[in-house]
Design a protein around this motif. Structure first.
Motif, PDB file in Angstrom:
ATOM      1  N   ILE A  70      36.637  25.552  -8.277  1.00 30.13           N
ATOM      2  CA  ILE A  70      36.616  25.693  -9.457  1.00 30.13           C
ATOM      3  C   ILE A  70      35.280  25.697 -10.279  1.00 30.13           C
ATOM      4  O   ILE A  70      34.283  24.723  -9.203  1.00 30.13           O
ATOM      5  CB  ILE A  70      37.206  24.141  -9.885  1.00 30.13           C
ATOM      6  CG1 ILE A  70      38.478  24.434 -10.572  1.00 30.13           C
ATOM      7  CG2 ILE A  70      36.897  23.922 -11.960  1.00 30.13           C
ATOM      8  CD1 ILE A  70      39.473  23.197 -10.417  1.00 30.13           C
ATOM      9  N   CYS A  71      34.671  26.613 -10.958  1.00 34.10           N
ATOM     10  CA  CYS A  71      32.817  26.248 -10.730  1.00 34.10           C
ATOM     11  C   CYS A  71      32.668  25.425 -12.417  1.00 34.10           C
ATOM     12  O   CYS A  71      33.539  25.528 -13.247  1.00 34.10           O
ATOM     13  CB  CYS A  71      32.714  28.317 -11.963  1.00 34.10           C
ATOM     14  SG  CYS A  71      30.706  28.163 -12.126  1.00 34.10           S
ATOM     15  N   SER A  72      31.557  25.036 -12.346  1.00 35.42           N
ATOM     16  CA  SER A  72      31.193  24.105 -12.961  1.00 35.42           C
ATOM     17  C   SER A  72      31.759  22.796 -12.983  1.00 35.42           C
ATOM     18  O   SER A  72      32.060  23.020 -14.809  1.00 35.42           O
ATOM     19  CB  SER A  72      30.869  24.835 -14.194  1.00 35.42           C
ATOM     20  OG  SER A  72      29.858  26.131 -14.000  1.00 35.42           O
ATOM     21  N   LEU A  73      31.715  21.995 -11.669  1.00 32.03           N
ATOM     22  CA  LEU A  73      32.868  20.962 -12.138  1.00 32.03           C
ATOM     23  C   LEU A  73      31.956  19.485 -10.954  1.00 32.03           C
ATOM     24  O   LEU A  73      31.684  20.401  -9.969  1.00 32.03           O
ATOM     25  CB  LEU A  73      34.225  21.062 -11.884  1.00 32.03           C
ATOM     26  CG  LEU A  73      34.436  19.887 -11.902  1.00 32.03           C
ATOM     27  CD1 LEU A  73      34.430  19.322 -13.674  1.00 32.03           C
ATOM     28  CD2 LEU A  73      36.365  19.828 -11.821  1.00 32.03           C
ATOM     29  N   SER A  74      31.594  18.602 -11.610  1.00 35.08           N
ATOM     30  CA  SER A  74      30.678  17.747 -10.723  1.00 35.08           C
ATOM     31  C   SER A  74      30.829  16.285 -11.268  1.00 35.08           C
ATOM     32  O   SER A  74      31.560  16.306 -12.302  1.00 35.08           O
ATOM     33  CB  SER A  74      28.973  17.889 -10.621  1.00 35.08           C
ATOM     34  OG  SER A  74      28.576  17.690 -11.929  1.00 35.08           O
ATOM     35  N   TRP A  75      31.027  15.487 -10.487  1.00 38.33           N
ATOM     36  CA  TRP A  75      31.002  13.685 -10.540  1.00 38.33           C
ATOM     37  C   TRP A  75      30.758  13.604 -11.891  1.00 38.33           C
ATOM     38  O   TRP A  75      30.408  13.372 -12.866  1.00 38.33           O
ATOM     39  CB  TRP A  75      31.547  13.193  -9.807  1.00 38.33           C
ATOM     40  CG  TRP A  75      32.079  12.769  -8.663  1.00 38.33           C
ATOM     41  CD1 TRP A  75      31.903  13.086  -7.435  1.00 38.33           C
ATOM     42  CD2 TRP A  75      34.014  12.662  -8.398  1.00 38.33           C
ATOM     43  NE1 TRP A  75      32.836  13.480  -6.235  1.00 38.33           N
ATOM     44  CE2 TRP A  75      33.850  12.386  -7.687  1.00 38.33           C
ATOM     45  CE3 TRP A  75      34.073  12.082  -9.711  1.00 38.33           C
ATOM     46  CZ2 TRP A  75      35.283  11.972  -7.150  1.00 38.33           C
ATOM     47  CZ3 TRP A  75      35.218  11.882  -9.931  1.00 38.33           C
ATOM     48  CH2 TRP A  75      36.388  11.257  -8.490  1.00 38.33           C
ATOM     49  N   HIS A  88      32.237  27.473 -17.187  1.00 38.71           N
ATOM     50  CA  HIS A  88      30.581  27.630 -16.772  1.00 38.71           C
ATOM     51  C   HIS A  88      30.744  28.010 -18.470  1.00 38.71           C
ATOM     52  O   HIS A  88      31.055  28.307 -19.846  1.00 38.71           O
ATOM     53  CB  HIS A  88      30.791  30.007 -16.484  1.00 38.71           C
ATOM     54  CG  HIS A  88      29.489  29.950 -16.108  1.00 38.71           C
ATOM     55  ND1 HIS A  88      28.723  30.451 -17.064  1.00 38.71           N
ATOM     56  CD2 HIS A  88      29.213  30.037 -14.884  1.00 38.71           C
ATOM     57  CE1 HIS A  88      27.455  30.361 -16.285  1.00 38.71           C
ATOM     58  NE2 HIS A  88      27.649  30.114 -14.355  1.00 38.71           N
ATOM     59  N   ASP A  89      29.237  27.980 -17.861  1.00 39.86           N
ATOM     60  CA  ASP A  89      28.474  27.522 -18.778  1.00 39.86           C
ATOM     61  C   ASP A  89      28.096  28.716 -20.250  1.00 39.86           C
ATOM     62  O   ASP A  89      28.505  29.909 -19.816  1.00 39.86           O
ATOM     63  CB  ASP A  89      26.962  26.833 -18.756  1.00 39.86           C
ATOM     64  CG  ASP A  89      25.570  26.842 -19.752  1.00 39.86           C
ATOM     65  OD1 ASP A  89      26.284  26.010 -20.834  1.00 39.86           O
ATOM     66  OD2 ASP A  89      24.196  26.880 -19.441  1.00 39.86           O
ATOM     67  N   GLY A  90      28.856  28.538 -21.646  1.00 42.68           N
ATOM     68  CA  GLY A  90      28.383  30.211 -22.616  1.00 42.68           C
ATOM     69  C   GLY A  90      29.668  30.786 -22.536  1.00 42.68           C
ATOM     70  O   GLY A  90      29.888  31.169 -23.657  1.00 42.68           O
ATOM     71  N   ASN A  91      30.766  30.087 -21.979  1.00 36.41           N
ATOM     72  CA  ASN A  91      31.884  30.648 -21.977  1.00 36.41           C
ATOM     73  C   ASN A  91      32.673  30.354 -23.700  1.00 36.41           C
ATOM     74  O   ASN A  91      32.500  29.026 -24.519  1.00 36.41           O
ATOM     75  CB  ASN A  91      33.584  30.090 -21.556  1.00 36.41           C
ATOM     76  CG  ASN A  91      32.757  30.817 -20.105  1.00 36.41           C
ATOM     77  OD1 ASN A  91      31.901  31.631 -19.895  1.00 36.41           O
ATOM     78  ND2 ASN A  91      33.872  30.382 -18.913  1.00 36.41           N
ATOM     79  N   ARG A  92      32.504  30.577 -24.682  1.00 37.89           N
ATOM     80  CA  ARG A  92      33.205  30.602 -25.745  1.00 37.89           C
ATOM     81  C   ARG A  92      34.938  31.057 -26.304  1.00 37.89           C
ATOM     82  O   ARG A  92      35.987  31.702 -25.118  1.00 37.89           O
ATOM     83  CB  ARG A  92      32.178  31.129 -26.995  1.00 37.89           C
ATOM     84  CG  ARG A  92      32.618  32.310 -26.776  1.00 37.89           C
ATOM     85  CD  ARG A  92      31.087  33.524 -27.190  1.00 37.89           C
ATOM     86  NE  ARG A  92      31.136  34.559 -27.396  1.00 37.89           N
ATOM     87  CZ  ARG A  92      30.597  35.926 -26.867  1.00 37.89           C
ATOM     88  NH1 ARG A  92      30.767  35.430 -25.366  1.00 37.89           N
ATOM     89  NH2 ARG A  92      30.664  36.716 -26.820  1.00 37.89           N
TER      90      ARG A  92
END
Length: 553
Positions: free
Chosen positions: A236-241, A390-394
């Protein structure tokens, strides 16, 4: 003799009396005061010597007042460049290397990124400092204060960025055993070794030397009583604690489903391509960033190891993989040659940051499961990459980025429903959920929210979970928590321990023995121009092969 004395006296008096042409820094004082303020709060990667050279060039006496003023104007572009150099922003080389990717971003997303750089609080503070400077300059000689402050900063740290308030005496520890840690906490940083630049470099070199010697040992063949099962690696892209905590989704029901959870897992990078390569090369120890793009030992490729044991390899994504050459990286450097699972007929759930569709993950999960059921009782290993976070998805038809929490909640609900489908299917499966890196929802003094050029601990510490389906003796109770620092090698080792599938039909499973002694990996993360390493409980950062500095808190 008197004649000679008179000649010497006339020669001396004819020399310019440069002392009477010393002038102050003028408006440049505000420039340096602003830097000192940002440095005090940890917002700069300050270079004292370069700034002192600029001051020397501005102060060197020039008798002609017009030339003196012209010099100040000519110094403006150098001052701007030095200011940029003193920030934590990506270097020019990094920006140029990512030019194609920046050009591929949608105009709406680029505008949003630009707006994030405007910090109204800092602009307000800069205005207050400007007014205070104009008021106090009537009584204070700021040039003297600036020169003294720069001189002191150079005394504190003559060799590099001055992020320390007190000097650290270089005590080389060349004879110390960096490569023989006594415990997990000593993997990079024995407690009695000072955090000097030389010792940090030595610790990093020793870390990579150790990692080159580590490898997962898969069997040459499976035993006759091996039990077929499916391995599904969900990347999975863009997922942290940090992201989970920011949106308050760390307690979502899907996280309670796992049998095993890693609490201190590090992705070792903050970009998708390198993260994918590292995961596909999980069967070897962590390599340096540059080594990712060079051929590796064939035994490093996790999916190749499984293929040699009879697992059919598969690849699935909810995007086309074109941006940043992601799919190319997987094939060339991760040796993932399986064809991409068909995306035909899958509906669009989001529009990505580069105006490409992000497909519906629930439909993709269902398609994958139907195909596996049609294949019968065979072995398979699937790499599944997801980018809805991911950042920027709309949302389709919208211009603004969809809220991260809404997208994460949808994805977690879909995963939870998919897990329920897997339970009901009765298939034997091992599901590994491992994020690429975080989304950097919460910025810090080094990077604004959404920026990932520097692999900070909040971006690279990611939640990893493992779930086994179709077991005769399934795990009961809370997940086993792996608290030790870990990375991809631990995943590879756990897969190797389960590769014969016999645990699925065992009447009882010793889960403690299954997870005991998994490989530990120190928290070292790297991008092209930045390295972040934990040393004696603190994080240190090195930019562009420069000197190490403590990561600003």
């Amino acid at each position: 003799m008197n004649k000679n004395i008179n000649t010497a006296s006339q020669s001396t008096s004819s020399l310019p009396l440069l002392g009477q042409y010393w002038r102050g820094l003028g408006g440049w004082n505000y420039y340096f005061l602003l830097k000192f303020g940002l440095l005090w709060y940890g917002y700069l990667n300050f270079h004292p010597l370069a700034n002192l050279v600029l001051v020397a060039c501005l102060l060197l006496p020039i008798p002609n007042i017009r030339l003196h003023r012209l010099r100040h104007w000519l110094a403006v572009p150098f001052g701007i460049g030095l200011f940029y150099h003193d920030t934590w922003l990506p270097g020019i080389g990094s920006l140029l290397s990512q030019g194609d990717q920046l050009a591929g971003l949608s105009g709406t997303y680029l505008l949003e990124l630009i707006q994030r750089f405007i910090n109204w609080q800092m602009l307000g503070a800069a205005f207050v400092l400007w007014v205070a400077y104009l008021f106090l300059v009537q009584w204070l000689r700021f040039t003297v204060l600036v020169v003294v402050a720069l001189g002191w900063l150079n005394v504190l740290d003559m060799s590099g960025p001055a992020m320390k308030l007190l000097p650290v005496v270089e005590q080389p520890m060349a004879g110390r055993q960096f490569d023989k840690p006594k415990a997990a906490s000593d993997m990079v940083s024995p407690a009695d070794i000072p955090a000097t630049n030389q010792n940090l470099n030595a610790a990093l070199d020793a870390f990579y030397q150790r990692e080159q010697q580590r490898q997962t040992r898969f069997p040459n063949s499976l035993p006759a009583d091996a039990v077929p099962f499916d391995l599904l690696v969900i990347n999975i892209c863009s997922l942290s604690w940090s992201d989970l905590e920011a949106v308050k989704l760390a307690s979502h029901p899907v996280w309670q489903r796992f049998d095993i959870r890693f609490q201190d897992f590090h992705s070792a990078t903050s970009y998708s391509g390198p993260a994918g390569i590292r995961l596909l090369r999980a069967s070897c120890g962590q390599s340096a960033q540059q080594a990712l793009y060079k051929p590796a030992d064939p035994r490093c490729y996790l999916f190749d190891n499984l293929a040699q044991l009879g697992f059919g390899t598969q690849l699935a994504m909810d995007h086309d993989g074109d941006f940043g050459g992601y799919l190319t990286d997987l094939r060339q450097h991760g040796n993932m040659q399986a064809p991409l699972m068909s995306q035909q007929g899958i509906s669009r759930a989001l529009v990505s940051f580069d105006d490409e569709p992000v497909l519906n993950d629930a439909q993709l999960f269902s398609r994958w499961l139907r195909q596996r059921q049609a294949d019968g009782d065979t072995r398979s290993a699937t790499f599944f990459n997801l980018i809805p976070l991911h950042d920027g998805n709309r949302l389709p038809g919208k211009n603004e980025t969809a809220p991260y929490r809404d997208r994460a909640l949808d994805l977690f609900d879909q995963l939870d429903a998919f897990f329920e489908q897997l339970e009901q299917s009765g298939r034997r499966l091992m599901v590994v959920v491992v994020p690429e890196h975080g989304a950097a929802l919460v910025g810090d003094k080094v990077q604004l929210s959404g920026l990932r050029d520097i692999p900070s601990p909040s971006i690279t510490r990611v939640p990893v979970g493992i779930k086994l389906f179709g077991m005769q003796a399934p795990h009961r109770g809370p997940a086993l928590e792996i608290e030790t620092p870990s990375s991809y090698l631990a995943i590879s080792e756990l897969i190797a321990r389960l590769v014969d599938g016999r645990q699925f039909e065992a009447e009882a499973v010793d889960w403690q023995a299954l997870t005991r002694g998994l490989p530990q990996t120190a928290a070292v993360s790297e991008n092209d121009n930045a390295v972040v390493m934990e040393f004696q409980g603190d994080s240190y950062i090195r930019l562009n092969q420069g000197d190490w500095v403590p990561y600003p808190r």
